[in-house]
Each structure stands twice: as C-alpha cells, then as structure tokens.
Design a protein around this motif. Structure first.
Motif: not given
Length: 424
Positions: A123-149
C-alpha cells in the motif's frame, strides 16, 4: 489506466480491504483506506494461532468443495485471483510462504505480522493513504449512487466506495457489524448471521471429566437430533473442554449444523478407533484380555485408550471395573465395543461470536455482481470479504475468499469507472 483521476475509498483495513486498496491503486486510482482501529489487520494477526493460514494450496475444485455458503458466487473471484496468484503476490511482496499438512499455506517465519507487513508495504509503494483510528459512520448516497463517506462531522467524497468491514466474529478486532448496517441503510437484505467455525457446548459432565484430553485420530459424525440423519462427518483431531468439545473436526462441523442445533440438540458420535472394524477391534480386545486374563477390567485398557478416558469408558460400558477379564461375557464385550466405536455426546449449542473464526450469513450475494463485487442496488458501492454471505471450513479457505473478493472489488471499481468515463 486512470492516472489518479478517480478517488476510491475503502472502509476496513483487514484482508479484503487491504487487497482491494492495493488492486485499485495498482490500476492508478487515488485510494484512501479508513480503519477504525489503531492498526491494520487485527484479525489477520490472530488467525492460524498467530501464524496466519494465508490460503490453501489445493486445486480449484478443492477451493469450491470447501466452501459452505454460495460457492457458485465465487466462480469469477476464485478464477480471476486464484490461490496460486495469492501465493505469488505474497512471495513478491517479501513474505516467503510454505505449505504444510492439508495444503495449508503459512509464512515461512510463522508470523502473521509478516503477512500484514507485506500488505502494508504494498500500500505504501502504491501511495494508498491509510487513515487509522478513523471510524466511518455513514455512506454518502445520492441518486442511488455512492458518493463517499462520513466520519464524524466530516465528509469524504469519492467516485466509488468499497466496504470490507468484516463480519461479527472476534468483535474485539473491530468486527462489530458496521458494514452490515451500511448495506441495510443502502437497501440490501441480510441473511441471518450466526457464529461459525466455533466449538460446541455439549454434555457437560462427561466433557468436564475429559477436559484437556485431545484425540488425534478419531471419526466424528453429527446427527440431526436423535435421528439417524447424518449432517456431518470428518476424521481428525478433537479436544474435550470444560464446556463441551472443540478441535479441527468440531470447528469444521459447526459450519454445517448451525441452523439444526438452534432448533434442537444434535447427537455427536465419536469413533475412537476408526482404523479398526468392529470385528478387528473385538479381536484386539480379546487379545488384550487373554494377555491379562487374571487382571481386573479397570487395569487392561491402558494399551487401547488414553488413560483419562478409561474411567469414563468403563462407566459407560456398564462392566464392573473390579471384574476379572476372564469372566467378562460376550455381551459385555459387545457393549464395550459399542461405547468405543460410538462414543456419544449431546451437543446443545454453539459458542458465540467471541470465539467464532468466521461469520455465517451477511449481505445477500444475489444483490452483488460476482464479476466486480458492485452492489446491484447502488452504483459504485462495492463489498468484499466476510461482510458478504460467504464462508468456508478451516484451512485457509476463508482468507482466500477475502483475497479474491478484495481483488475483484479493487479491480472492478476502477474498471467500471474507466468504462463509464470512456462513454462520456
């Protein structure tokens, strides 16, 4: 390849999540992985008793044979990212592997931390950003499409979201059903969840007497209730505990009897001498009796059975322990044979999620595209790993489900976005 023109969010830093993040980043996406724990791979760390049974080196037919739920759904995943490719991936990532009994694959170092390190380094080699201690509480869904968290009061937009939050097993590792809640809020149906690959609660008195005794080569057969309908059969190791029975044969059996044992107790029969037929065992007992014809019954079973088991077997046989073997009748010997070949325990239930290796049940796979892991209800929403209604027996198969579905989700989301952009 998309050169970081799409943003992918992965929720969950376990096996499926890390593999999904790696595959999406490998294809040029900008990937952010959210993990509510303080470190990645907490469940990987404890798998295989801390050694991590990475996968199983069986043939493809073997992978499908060891699946318990929805094996047909896994056709695309297993053939797109095979167990051989899994092994190649970890070898190239700097985690040498070895194959042990039953084709189980482990790190050469016998350290699960090396598996996590290999994934983290990729993941580090490929530049994945890792956010630890970070809880996703909800999905962002608009017009039956995922837009984020949403995390707390902050929104994180994305072009696609991959949910890989695990099931309910080992909740101390963070598997507390977040992904199932996200799926339900998005309109997905859930298959009832139960603990699987877990020990049995059983006839307490007998098991307590035998607590700590491990049987290496026995045959285990589980029957529905008191009937002769066989639910599961296996050969191998079994362990008696203060609450019932455990060990590899029992753990695997639990995957097949969960719905039955909820309705009524199951009969568990243990053949203590599966290599011998009843006639062969009878001849063996006769030889021991002839050799020790002036001894008491309680003193002639040491060569046949584990010492801890002898008092229990004697009691169940109904033969007076003080009786000299030269006057034991044929009928009494038959009863002894039956007890040894058909040692019976009543399983009253399964242990809970705190002790379960895997969760059975989860998101209905009919609502998931098996070729990309995308939701059929919400565009750009993907699921991978134990959050889905997919499970297998022990031996590395469940982790292979995680690697394969994680691969499909990571590769699939980028492919879908590329295709969509090509039509714009």
């Amino acid at each position: 390849m998309i050169k970081n023109s799409c943003k992918i969010i992965v929720v969950g830093g376990g096996a499926a999540g890390m593999m999904a993040a790696i595959q999406a980043a490998e294809r040029g996406a900008a990937v952010t992985l959210f993990e509510k724990n303080e470190k990645l791979g907490k469940k990987i760390y404890i798998t295989g008793k801390g050694r991590c049974n990475v996968t199983n080196a069986c043939d493809m037919e073997g992978l499908f044979d060891h699946m318990v739920s929805n094996k047909n759904f896994m056709y695309s995943s297993f053939y797109t990212f095979t167990n051989e490719q899994t092994m190649e991936f970890f070898e190239k990532a700097g985690c040498p592997l070895k194959v042990e009994r039953g084709n189980r694959v482990f790190p050469v170092s016998d350290k699960s931390s090396d598996v996590i390190r290999a994934l983290n380094n990729e993941m580090k080699r490929l530049g994945v950003k890792v956010m630890l201690d970070t809880k996703v509480t909800k999905l962002i869904i608009e017009d039956k499409r995922a837009k984020g968290v949403v995390c707390g009061n902050k929104n994180y937009p994305a072009d696609a979201v991959i949910i890989a939050t695990g099931g309910l097993s080992y909740p101390s590792t963070g598997s507390t059903g977040d992904g199932h809640r996200f799926a339900q809020e998005a309109g997905h149906r859930m298959k009832e969840m139960r603990a699987s690959l877990v020990p049995f609660d059983a006839s307490v008195d007998i098991c307590r007497q035998l607590q700590g005794l491990s049987l290496r080569n026995c045959k285990l057969t589980v029957y529905q209730g008191d009937s002769s309908k066989k639910i599961y059969e296996d050969f191998g190791e079994l362990l008696f505990t203060h609450f019932g029975i455990s060990g590899p044969t029992v753990i695997s059996a639990s995957a097949y009897i969960g719905d039955q044992i909820e309705k009524q107790p199951c009969k568990v029969c243990i053949d203590l001498k599966p290599a011998l037929s009843r006639d062969q065992l009878d001849h063996r007992i006769l030889r021991d009796f002839e050799k020790n014809q002036n001894k008491q019954f309680k003193n002639v079973l040491n060569d046949l059975l584990p010492k801890k088991m002898i008092p229990v077997i004697i009691e169940l046989s109904g033969i007076d322990p003080e009786k000299k073997v030269n006057i034991i009748t044929k009928e009494e010997r038959k009863q002894l044979l039956s007890v040894i070949k058909n040692f019976t325990i009543t399983a009253t239930g399964l242990r809970g999620f705190q002790e379960a290796i895997i969760t059975q049940g989860g998101i209905h796979v009919r609502e998931i595209d098996p070729g990309t892991m995308e939701s059929k209800l919400i565009k750009r929403l993907y699921f991978a790993g134990e959050v889905l209604d997919l499970d297998a027996v022990t031996g590395g198969y469940n982790l292979q489900i995680a690697w394969s579905t994680g691969y499909m989700a990571g590769a699939g989301c980028v492919s879908d976005i590329e295709e969509e952009m090509s039509h714009v």
